[in-house]
Design a protein around this motif. Structure first.
Motif, PDB file in Angstrom:
ATOM      1  N   MET A   1       0.843  -1.199   0.000  1.00  0.00           N
ATOM      2  CA  MET A   1       0.000   0.000   0.000  1.00  0.00           C
ATOM      3  C   MET A   1       0.879   1.250   0.000  1.00  0.00           C
ATOM      4  SD  MET A   1      -2.869   1.261   2.809  1.00  0.00           S
ATOM      5  CE  MET A   1      -3.980  -0.102   2.482  1.00  0.00           C
ATOM      6  N   GLN A   2       0.419   2.295  -0.676  1.00  0.00           N
ATOM      7  CA  GLN A   2       1.117   3.576  -0.630  1.00  0.00           C
ATOM      8  C   GLN A   2       1.066   4.101   0.810  1.00  0.00           C
ATOM      9  OE1 GLN A   2       0.149   5.900  -4.632  1.00  0.00           O
ATOM     10  NE2 GLN A   2      -1.731   5.162  -3.681  1.00  0.00           N
ATOM     11  N   THR A   3       2.248   4.466   1.348  1.00  0.00           N
ATOM     12  CA  THR A   3       2.328   4.878   2.747  1.00  0.00           C
ATOM     13  C   THR A   3       3.020   6.229   2.853  1.00  0.00           C
ATOM     14  OG1 THR A   3       2.425   2.580   3.498  1.00  0.00           O
ATOM     15  CG2 THR A   3       3.181   4.264   5.041  1.00  0.00           C
ATOM     16  N   ILE A   4       2.454   7.094   3.686  1.00  0.00           N
ATOM     17  CA  ILE A   4       3.035   8.407   3.906  1.00  0.00           C
ATOM     18  C   ILE A   4       3.133   8.664   5.406  1.00  0.00           C
ATOM     19  CG2 ILE A   4       0.775   9.565   3.781  1.00  0.00           C
ATOM     20  CD1 ILE A   4       2.226  11.943   2.442  1.00  0.00           C
ATOM     21  N   GLY A   5       4.306   9.128   5.840  1.00  0.00           N
ATOM     22  CA  GLY A   5       4.468   9.638   7.196  1.00  0.00           C
ATOM     23  C   GLY A   5       4.363  11.148   7.110  1.00  0.00           C
ATOM     24  N   ILE A   6       3.428  11.732   7.830  1.00  0.00           N
ATOM     25  CA  ILE A   6       3.204  13.169   7.687  1.00  0.00           C
ATOM     26  C   ILE A   6       3.059  13.822   9.055  1.00  0.00           C
ATOM     27  CG2 ILE A   6       0.722  12.788   7.314  1.00  0.00           C
ATOM     28  CD1 ILE A   6       0.791  15.308   5.479  1.00  0.00           C
ATOM     29  N   ASP A   7       3.823  14.857   9.256  1.00  0.00           N
ATOM     30  CA  ASP A   7       3.812  15.638  10.492  1.00  0.00           C
ATOM     31  C   ASP A   7       3.231  17.000  10.138  1.00  0.00           C
ATOM     32  OD1 ASP A   7       4.263  16.898  12.889  1.00  0.00           O
ATOM     33  OD2 ASP A   7       6.451  16.898  12.727  1.00  0.00           O
ATOM     34  N   ILE A   8       1.928  17.155  10.378  1.00  0.00           N
ATOM     35  CA  ILE A   8       1.234  18.391  10.023  1.00  0.00           C
ATOM     36  C   ILE A   8       1.403  19.370  11.180  1.00  0.00           C
ATOM     37  CG2 ILE A   8      -0.969  19.456   9.404  1.00  0.00           C
ATOM     38  CD1 ILE A   8      -1.813  16.770   8.226  1.00  0.00           C
ATOM     39  N   GLY A   9       2.368  20.244  11.038  1.00  0.00           N
ATOM     40  CA  GLY A   9       2.642  21.212  12.078  1.00  0.00           C
ATOM     41  C   GLY A   9       1.964  22.534  11.793  1.00  0.00           C
ATOM     42  N   TYR A  10       1.912  23.387  12.803  1.00  0.00           N
ATOM     43  CA  TYR A  10       1.305  24.697  12.623  1.00  0.00           C
ATOM     44  C   TYR A  10       2.218  25.628  11.828  1.00  0.00           C
ATOM     45  CZ  TYR A  10      -2.186  23.336  16.100  1.00  0.00           C
ATOM     46  OH  TYR A  10      -3.196  22.700  16.768  1.00  0.00           O
ATOM     47  N   GLY A  11       3.482  25.283  11.728  1.00  0.00           N
ATOM     48  CA  GLY A  11       4.420  26.090  10.948  1.00  0.00           C
ATOM     49  C   GLY A  11       4.694  25.494   9.584  1.00  0.00           C
ATOM     50  N   ASP A  12       5.076  24.206   9.575  1.00  0.00           N
ATOM     51  CA  ASP A  12       5.370  23.500   8.328  1.00  0.00           C
ATOM     52  C   ASP A  12       4.752  22.114   8.370  1.00  0.00           C
ATOM     53  OD1 ASP A  12       7.346  25.304   6.849  1.00  0.00           O
ATOM     54  OD2 ASP A  12       8.322  25.127   8.795  1.00  0.00           O
ATOM     55  N   THR A  13       4.488  21.591   7.204  1.00  0.00           N
ATOM     56  CA  THR A  13       4.033  20.205   7.070  1.00  0.00           C
ATOM     57  C   THR A  13       5.196  19.392   6.522  1.00  0.00           C
ATOM     58  OG1 THR A  13       1.720  20.821   6.733  1.00  0.00           O
ATOM     59  CG2 THR A  13       2.403  18.669   5.901  1.00  0.00           C
ATOM     60  N   LYS A  14       5.630  18.394   7.307  1.00  0.00           N
ATOM     61  CA  LYS A  14       6.774  17.575   6.927  1.00  0.00           C
ATOM     62  C   LYS A  14       6.295  16.209   6.457  1.00  0.00           C
ATOM     63  CE  LYS A  14       7.384  19.278  10.533  1.00  0.00           C
ATOM     64  NZ  LYS A  14       6.664  20.381  11.271  1.00  0.00           N
ATOM     65  N   VAL A  15       6.928  15.687   5.412  1.00  0.00           N
ATOM     66  CA  VAL A  15       6.454  14.467   4.760  1.00  0.00           C
ATOM     67  C   VAL A  15       7.604  13.494   4.548  1.00  0.00           C
ATOM     68  CG1 VAL A  15       5.371  13.542   2.662  1.00  0.00           C
ATOM     69  CG2 VAL A  15       4.635  15.759   3.577  1.00  0.00           C
ATOM     70  N   ALA A  16       7.330  12.216   4.796  1.00  0.00           N
ATOM     71  CA  ALA A  16       8.292  11.153   4.499  1.00  0.00           C
ATOM     72  C   ALA A  16       7.571  10.043   3.740  1.00  0.00           C
ATOM     73  CB  ALA A  16       8.908  10.601   5.774  1.00  0.00           C
ATOM     74  N   THR A  17       8.151   9.631   2.625  1.00  0.00           N
ATOM     75  CA  THR A  17       7.658   8.482   1.873  1.00  0.00           C
ATOM     76  C   THR A  17       8.825   7.540   1.631  1.00  0.00           C
ATOM     77  OG1 THR A  17       8.098   9.401  -0.339  1.00  0.00           O
ATOM     78  CG2 THR A  17       6.005  10.007   0.703  1.00  0.00           C
ATOM     79  N   LYS A  18       8.580   6.471   0.940  1.00  0.00           N
ATOM     80  CA  LYS A  18       9.647   5.519   0.627  1.00  0.00           C
ATOM     81  C   LYS A  18      10.736   6.177  -0.202  1.00  0.00           C
ATOM     82  CE  LYS A  18      10.455   0.965  -1.438  1.00  0.00           C
ATOM     83  NZ  LYS A  18       9.819  -0.193  -2.128  1.00  0.00           N
ATOM     84  N   GLU A  19      10.332   7.096  -1.072  1.00  0.00           N
ATOM     85  CA  GLU A  19      11.273   7.692  -2.023  1.00  0.00           C
ATOM     86  C   GLU A  19      11.949   8.963  -1.519  1.00  0.00           C
ATOM     87  OE1 GLU A  19       8.186   6.725  -2.908  1.00  0.00           O
ATOM     88  OE2 GLU A  19       8.788   4.883  -3.958  1.00  0.00           O
ATOM     89  N   LYS A  20      11.256   9.758  -0.672  1.00  0.00           N
ATOM     90  CA  LYS A  20      11.818  11.075  -0.366  1.00  0.00           C
ATOM     91  C   LYS A  20      11.193  11.680   0.886  1.00  0.00           C
ATOM     92  CE  LYS A  20       8.565  13.196  -3.639  1.00  0.00           C
ATOM     93  NZ  LYS A  20       8.425  14.052  -4.827  1.00  0.00           N
ATOM     94  N   THR A  21      11.838  12.748   1.371  1.00  0.00           N
ATOM     95  CA  THR A  21      11.259  13.596   2.402  1.00  0.00           C
ATOM     96  C   THR A  21      11.183  15.014   1.839  1.00  0.00           C
ATOM     97  OG1 THR A  21      13.422  14.070   3.393  1.00  0.00           O
ATOM     98  CG2 THR A  21      12.161  12.224   4.316  1.00  0.00           C
ATOM     99  N   PHE A  22      10.160  15.734   2.251  1.00  0.00           N
ATOM    100  CA  PHE A  22      10.027  17.131   1.823  1.00  0.00           C
ATOM    101  C   PHE A  22       9.079  17.840   2.781  1.00  0.00           C
ATOM    102  CE2 PHE A  22       6.753  14.742  -0.430  1.00  0.00           C
ATOM    103  CZ  PHE A  22       5.616  15.544  -0.326  1.00  0.00           C
ATOM    104  N   LYS A  23       9.054  19.154   2.685  1.00  0.00           N
ATOM    105  CA  LYS A  23       8.155  19.923   3.530  1.00  0.00           C
ATOM    106  C   LYS A  23       7.630  21.126   2.757  1.00  0.00           C
ATOM    107  CE  LYS A  23      11.750  22.807   5.713  1.00  0.00           C
ATOM    108  NZ  LYS A  23      12.340  23.258   7.007  1.00  0.00           N
ATOM    109  N   PHE A  24       6.546  21.679   3.270  1.00  0.00           N
ATOM    110  CA  PHE A  24       6.012  22.920   2.728  1.00  0.00           C
ATOM    111  C   PHE A  24       5.355  23.692   3.874  1.00  0.00           C
ATOM    112  CE2 PHE A  24       2.934  19.517   1.962  1.00  0.00           C
ATOM    113  CZ  PHE A  24       1.756  20.019   2.521  1.00  0.00           C
ATOM    114  N   GLN A  25       5.244  24.993   3.702  1.00  0.00           N
ATOM    115  CA  GLN A  25       4.666  25.819   4.755  1.00  0.00           C
ATOM    116  C   GLN A  25       3.194  25.474   4.961  1.00  0.00           C
ATOM    117  OE1 GLN A  25       6.590  27.058   2.281  1.00  0.00           O
ATOM    118  NE2 GLN A  25       7.932  28.676   3.034  1.00  0.00           N
ATOM    119  N   THR A  26       2.795  25.423   6.212  1.00  0.00           N
ATOM    120  CA  THR A  26       1.384  25.209   6.541  1.00  0.00           C
ATOM    121  C   THR A  26       0.681  26.551   6.422  1.00  0.00           C
ATOM    122  OG1 THR A  26       2.000  23.412   8.040  1.00  0.00           O
ATOM    123  CG2 THR A  26      -0.219  24.273   8.255  1.00  0.00           C
TER     124      THR A  26
END
Length: 296
Positions: A1-26
Protein backbone atom coordinates in the motif's frame (compact mmCIF):
# COMPACT_ATOMS: atom_id res chain seq x y z
CA UNK A 1 0.00 0.00 0.00
CA UNK A 2 1.12 3.58 -0.63
CA UNK A 3 2.33 4.88 2.75
CA UNK A 4 3.04 8.41 3.91
CA UNK A 5 4.47 9.64 7.20
CA UNK A 6 3.20 13.17 7.69
CA UNK A 7 3.81 15.64 10.49
CA UNK A 8 1.23 18.39 10.02
CA UNK A 9 2.64 21.21 12.08
CA UNK A 10 1.30 24.70 12.62
CA UNK A 11 4.42 26.09 10.95
CA UNK A 12 5.37 23.50 8.33
CA UNK A 13 4.03 20.21 7.07
CA UNK A 14 6.77 17.57 6.93
CA UNK A 15 6.45 14.47 4.76
CA UNK A 16 8.29 11.15 4.50
CA UNK A 17 7.66 8.48 1.87
CA UNK A 18 9.65 5.52 0.63
CA UNK A 19 11.27 7.69 -2.02
CA UNK A 20 11.82 11.08 -0.37
CA UNK A 21 11.26 13.60 2.40
CA UNK A 22 10.03 17.13 1.82
CA UNK A 23 8.16 19.92 3.53
CA UNK A 24 6.01 22.92 2.73
CA UNK A 25 4.67 25.82 4.76
CA UNK A 26 1.38 25.21 6.54
CA UNK A 27 0.06 28.35 4.91
CA UNK A 28 -3.42 28.43 3.39
CA UNK A 29 -5.25 31.32 1.77
CA UNK A 30 -8.62 31.46 0.10
CA UNK A 31 -8.23 32.46 -3.54
CA UNK A 32 -10.31 35.50 -4.42
CA UNK A 33 -12.83 34.94 -7.15
CA UNK A 34 -11.38 37.50 -9.55
CA UNK A 35 -8.18 35.44 -9.69
CA UNK A 36 -9.86 32.20 -10.65
CA UNK A 37 -9.48 32.58 -14.40
CA UNK A 38 -5.68 32.46 -14.09
CA UNK A 39 -5.21 30.09 -11.15
CA UNK A 40 -6.23 26.79 -12.76
CA UNK A 41 -2.64 25.95 -13.73
CA UNK A 42 -1.26 26.61 -10.25
CA UNK A 43 -0.45 23.21 -8.74
CA UNK A 44 -0.75 24.70 -5.24
CA UNK A 45 -4.36 25.77 -5.74
CA UNK A 46 -7.01 23.21 -4.80
CA UNK A 47 -10.79 23.14 -4.72
CA UNK A 48 -11.64 22.41 -1.11
CA UNK A 49 -15.08 22.65 0.48
CA UNK A 50 -16.33 24.15 -2.76
CA UNK A 51 -13.80 27.01 -2.87
CA UNK A 52 -10.30 27.51 -4.22
CA UNK A 53 -7.46 27.54 -1.70
CA UNK A 54 -3.76 28.14 -2.23
CA UNK A 55 -1.35 26.12 -0.07
CA UNK A 56 2.32 26.68 0.72
CA UNK A 57 4.90 29.41 0.12
CA UNK A 58 2.78 31.57 -2.18
CA UNK A 59 0.04 31.74 0.46
CA UNK A 60 2.26 33.32 3.12
CA UNK A 61 1.16 36.94 2.83
CA UNK A 62 -2.55 36.25 3.26
CA UNK A 63 -2.38 33.02 5.24
CA UNK A 64 -5.14 31.99 7.62
CA UNK A 65 -4.30 31.82 11.31
CA UNK A 66 -2.93 28.29 11.76
CA UNK A 67 -3.02 27.89 15.53
CA UNK A 68 -5.69 25.83 17.25
CA UNK A 69 -7.24 22.38 16.87
CA UNK A 70 -10.12 23.78 14.81
CA UNK A 71 -7.63 24.70 12.09
CA UNK A 72 -6.11 21.21 12.18
CA UNK A 73 -9.46 19.49 12.00
CA UNK A 74 -10.71 21.63 9.15
CA UNK A 75 -7.60 21.98 6.98
CA UNK A 76 -5.45 18.89 7.60
CA UNK A 77 -7.30 17.04 4.82
CA UNK A 78 -6.30 19.80 2.38
CA UNK A 79 -2.68 19.67 3.57
CA UNK A 80 -2.73 15.89 3.26
CA UNK A 81 -4.11 16.13 -0.28
CA UNK A 82 -1.27 18.46 -1.28
CA UNK A 83 1.26 16.16 0.41
CA UNK A 84 0.17 13.00 -1.42
CA UNK A 85 -0.10 14.94 -4.68
CA UNK A 86 3.43 16.32 -4.30
CA UNK A 87 4.64 12.84 -3.36
CA UNK A 88 3.37 11.56 -6.70
CA UNK A 89 0.91 9.05 -5.21
CA UNK A 90 -1.77 7.43 -7.34
CA UNK A 91 -4.88 9.15 -5.99
CA UNK A 92 -7.08 6.29 -7.20
CA UNK A 93 -5.35 3.75 -4.95
CA UNK A 94 -5.51 3.26 -1.15
CA UNK A 95 -3.17 5.33 1.02
CA UNK A 96 -1.97 4.57 4.56
CA UNK A 97 -1.48 7.82 6.47
CA UNK A 98 0.75 7.61 9.56
CA UNK A 99 0.72 10.80 11.57
CA UNK A 100 0.62 12.30 15.06
CA UNK A 101 -1.43 14.57 17.28
CA UNK A 102 -0.23 16.54 20.31
CA UNK A 103 -1.23 15.33 23.76
CA UNK A 104 -2.91 18.71 24.14
CA UNK A 105 -5.51 17.58 21.58
CA UNK A 106 -5.41 13.84 22.28
CA UNK A 107 -8.98 13.82 23.58
CA UNK A 108 -10.03 14.68 20.00
CA UNK A 109 -7.96 11.95 18.35
CA UNK A 110 -10.97 10.12 16.86
CA UNK A 111 -12.39 13.35 15.47
CA UNK A 112 -9.01 14.14 13.90
CA UNK A 113 -8.60 10.67 12.39
CA UNK A 114 -12.09 10.89 10.93
CA UNK A 115 -11.28 14.25 9.33
CA UNK A 116 -8.22 12.74 7.60
CA UNK A 117 -10.19 9.70 6.45
CA UNK A 118 -12.62 12.05 4.72
CA UNK A 119 -10.02 13.82 2.61
CA UNK A 120 -11.66 15.35 -0.47
CA UNK A 121 -10.18 18.01 -2.75
CA UNK A 122 -10.41 18.83 -6.47
CA UNK A 123 -13.65 16.81 -6.39
CA UNK A 124 -11.59 13.70 -5.60
CA UNK A 125 -12.21 11.58 -2.48
CA UNK A 126 -9.15 9.65 -1.32
CA UNK A 127 -9.21 6.12 0.09
CA UNK A 128 -7.45 6.79 3.40
CA UNK A 129 -6.51 4.56 6.33
CA UNK A 130 -5.11 6.41 9.35
CA UNK A 131 -2.60 5.28 11.96
CA UNK A 132 -2.49 8.00 14.61
CA UNK A 133 0.30 8.33 17.18
CA UNK A 134 1.14 10.83 19.89
CA UNK A 135 3.05 13.85 18.61
CA UNK A 136 6.71 13.09 19.31
CA UNK A 137 6.33 9.32 19.15
CA UNK A 138 7.82 9.45 15.67
CA UNK A 139 11.02 10.86 17.15
CA UNK A 140 11.35 7.71 19.27
CA UNK A 141 10.86 5.43 16.27
CA UNK A 142 13.34 7.49 14.26
CA UNK A 143 16.06 7.11 16.91
CA UNK A 144 18.20 4.12 15.93
CA UNK A 145 20.27 3.52 19.08
CA UNK A 146 19.56 1.95 22.47
CA UNK A 147 16.03 2.69 23.71
CA UNK A 148 15.96 0.47 26.80
CA UNK A 149 14.99 1.76 30.23
CA UNK A 150 13.49 5.20 30.64
CA UNK A 151 13.58 7.22 27.42
CA UNK A 152 12.15 10.73 27.21
CA UNK A 153 11.28 12.54 23.99
CA UNK A 154 11.17 16.32 23.81
CA UNK A 155 9.42 17.54 20.67
CA UNK A 156 9.69 21.30 20.24
CA UNK A 157 7.18 22.23 17.58
CA UNK A 158 5.76 25.47 16.28
CA UNK A 159 2.76 25.66 18.58
CA UNK A 160 3.31 22.89 21.11
CA UNK A 161 6.06 21.55 23.30
CA UNK A 162 5.45 17.84 23.88
CA UNK A 163 7.25 15.71 26.45
CA UNK A 164 6.76 11.95 26.15
CA UNK A 165 8.12 9.27 28.47
CA UNK A 166 8.66 5.61 27.58
CA UNK A 167 9.82 2.66 29.64
CA UNK A 168 11.39 -0.16 27.61
CA UNK A 169 9.56 1.12 24.55
CA UNK A 170 6.13 1.35 26.20
CA UNK A 171 4.44 4.76 26.65
CA UNK A 172 4.15 6.20 30.16
CA UNK A 173 1.18 8.59 29.86
CA UNK A 174 1.39 9.34 33.58
CA UNK A 175 4.81 10.94 33.05
CA UNK A 176 4.07 12.69 29.74
CA UNK A 177 2.72 16.19 29.16
CA UNK A 178 2.32 18.91 26.55
CA UNK A 179 2.02 22.68 26.76
CA UNK A 180 1.39 25.44 24.24
CA UNK A 181 4.90 26.85 24.43
CA UNK A 182 6.22 26.17 20.95
CA UNK A 183 8.51 28.44 18.97
CA UNK A 184 5.51 30.53 17.91
CA UNK A 185 6.14 32.44 21.15
CA UNK A 186 9.19 34.13 19.65
CA UNK A 187 7.61 34.38 16.18
CA UNK A 188 4.62 36.33 17.49
CA UNK A 189 6.92 38.44 19.65
CA UNK A 190 8.86 39.40 16.52
CA UNK A 191 5.56 40.10 14.76
CA UNK A 192 4.57 42.53 17.52
CA UNK A 193 7.96 44.27 17.45
CA UNK A 194 7.85 44.81 13.67
CA UNK A 195 4.32 46.16 13.94
CA UNK A 196 5.31 48.67 16.62
CA UNK A 197 8.68 49.75 15.23
CA UNK A 198 8.04 49.67 11.49
CA UNK A 199 4.23 49.71 11.26
CA UNK A 200 4.64 46.42 9.43
CA UNK A 201 1.45 44.38 9.61
CA UNK A 202 2.04 40.90 8.20
CA UNK A 203 0.70 37.39 8.70
CA UNK A 204 2.25 35.08 11.29
CA UNK A 205 3.31 32.67 8.54
CA UNK A 206 5.13 35.47 6.69
CA UNK A 207 6.82 36.53 9.94
CA UNK A 208 8.10 32.97 10.27
CA UNK A 209 9.81 33.39 6.90
CA UNK A 210 11.49 36.59 8.13
CA UNK A 211 12.53 34.77 11.31
CA UNK A 212 14.16 32.00 9.26
CA UNK A 213 15.88 34.44 6.89
CA UNK A 214 17.09 36.80 9.61
CA UNK A 215 16.05 39.98 7.80
CA UNK A 216 13.24 41.73 5.94
CA UNK A 217 13.04 44.36 3.22
CA UNK A 218 11.63 47.73 4.26
CA UNK A 219 11.02 50.07 1.31
CA UNK A 220 14.24 48.94 -0.38
CA UNK A 221 16.30 48.73 2.82
CA UNK A 222 17.45 45.39 4.16
CA UNK A 223 16.78 45.32 7.90
CA UNK A 224 19.07 42.83 9.62
CA UNK A 225 17.41 41.10 12.57
CA UNK A 226 19.88 38.24 13.00
CA UNK A 227 21.33 39.33 16.36
CA UNK A 228 17.90 39.98 17.84
CA UNK A 229 16.62 36.63 16.57
CA UNK A 230 19.59 34.72 17.99
CA UNK A 231 19.03 36.37 21.37
CA UNK A 232 15.37 35.35 21.22
CA UNK A 233 16.33 31.76 20.43
CA UNK A 234 18.70 31.64 23.39
CA UNK A 235 16.06 33.07 25.73
CA UNK A 236 13.48 30.58 24.48
CA UNK A 237 15.88 27.69 24.95
CA UNK A 238 16.48 28.72 28.56
CA UNK A 239 12.72 28.93 29.11
CA UNK A 240 12.17 25.44 27.70
CA UNK A 241 14.95 23.88 29.76
CA UNK A 242 13.64 25.58 32.90
CA UNK A 243 10.17 24.21 32.13
CA UNK A 244 11.57 20.70 31.74
CA UNK A 245 13.51 20.87 34.99
CA UNK A 246 10.51 22.21 36.86
CA UNK A 247 8.13 19.55 35.54
CA UNK A 248 10.34 16.44 35.35
CA UNK A 249 13.73 17.02 36.99
CA UNK A 250 13.93 13.65 38.76
CA UNK A 251 12.80 11.75 35.67
CA UNK A 252 15.32 13.51 33.45
CA UNK A 253 18.07 12.72 35.95
CA UNK A 254 17.50 8.96 35.84
CA UNK A 255 16.52 8.66 32.15
CA UNK A 256 18.71 6.49 29.96
CA UNK A 257 18.17 8.88 27.05
CA UNK A 258 16.47 12.23 26.51
CA UNK A 259 15.91 12.71 22.78
CA UNK A 260 15.30 16.20 21.39
CA UNK A 261 13.63 16.50 18.00
CA UNK A 262 11.47 18.82 15.94
CA UNK A 263 12.45 22.16 14.45
CA UNK A 264 13.13 23.58 17.91
CA UNK A 265 16.00 21.12 18.35
CA UNK A 266 18.16 23.50 16.30
CA UNK A 267 17.92 25.97 19.18
CA UNK A 268 19.13 23.34 21.64
CA UNK A 269 21.93 22.32 19.29
CA UNK A 270 23.22 25.86 18.94
CA UNK A 271 22.70 27.29 22.40
CA UNK A 272 23.15 24.66 25.11
CA UNK A 273 25.80 22.53 26.77
CA UNK A 274 23.87 19.28 27.09
CA UNK A 275 23.93 16.66 29.88
CA UNK A 276 25.44 13.27 29.01
CA UNK A 277 22.05 11.54 28.62
CA UNK A 278 20.70 14.13 26.14
CA UNK A 279 20.89 13.34 22.43
CA UNK A 280 19.54 14.98 19.31
CA UNK A 281 17.56 13.21 16.60
CA UNK A 282 19.15 12.80 13.18
CA UNK A 283 19.24 15.89 11.00
CA UNK A 284 17.20 17.43 9.56
CA UNK A 285 15.62 17.58 13.02
CA UNK A 286 12.26 18.78 11.75
CA UNK A 287 11.74 15.53 9.80
CA UNK A 288 12.28 13.20 12.77
CA UNK A 289 8.57 12.73 13.44
CA UNK A 290 7.64 12.22 9.80
CA UNK A 291 10.46 9.69 9.33
CA UNK A 292 9.49 7.89 12.53
CA UNK A 293 5.80 7.85 11.69
CA UNK A 294 6.63 6.29 8.33
CA UNK A 295 8.81 3.59 9.89
CA UNK A 296 6.75 3.08 13.04
Amino acid sequence: MQTIGIDIGYGDTKVATKEKTFKFQTAIEKVKEYFTDTEDEDKDVFIFNGKKHRVGKNALDNALNTRGFNFLEKYSPLLLFKAVSDAGFDLDKPILVKTGLSLINWKDKEKYADALKNTVANNKALDITVKLMAQGEGILYDYKNDKNGIVCVVDIGYNTFDFLAFENGKPRPDLSFAVEKGVNIIITDLQTKLQKKYDYGISEQAIKEIFNNGYFMNFGNKIDLSDEIEDSKADYTTTIMDELKTMRRDLLRKANKVIFGGGGAYFIDNNMKLPENVVLSDKPYEFANARGYYNG
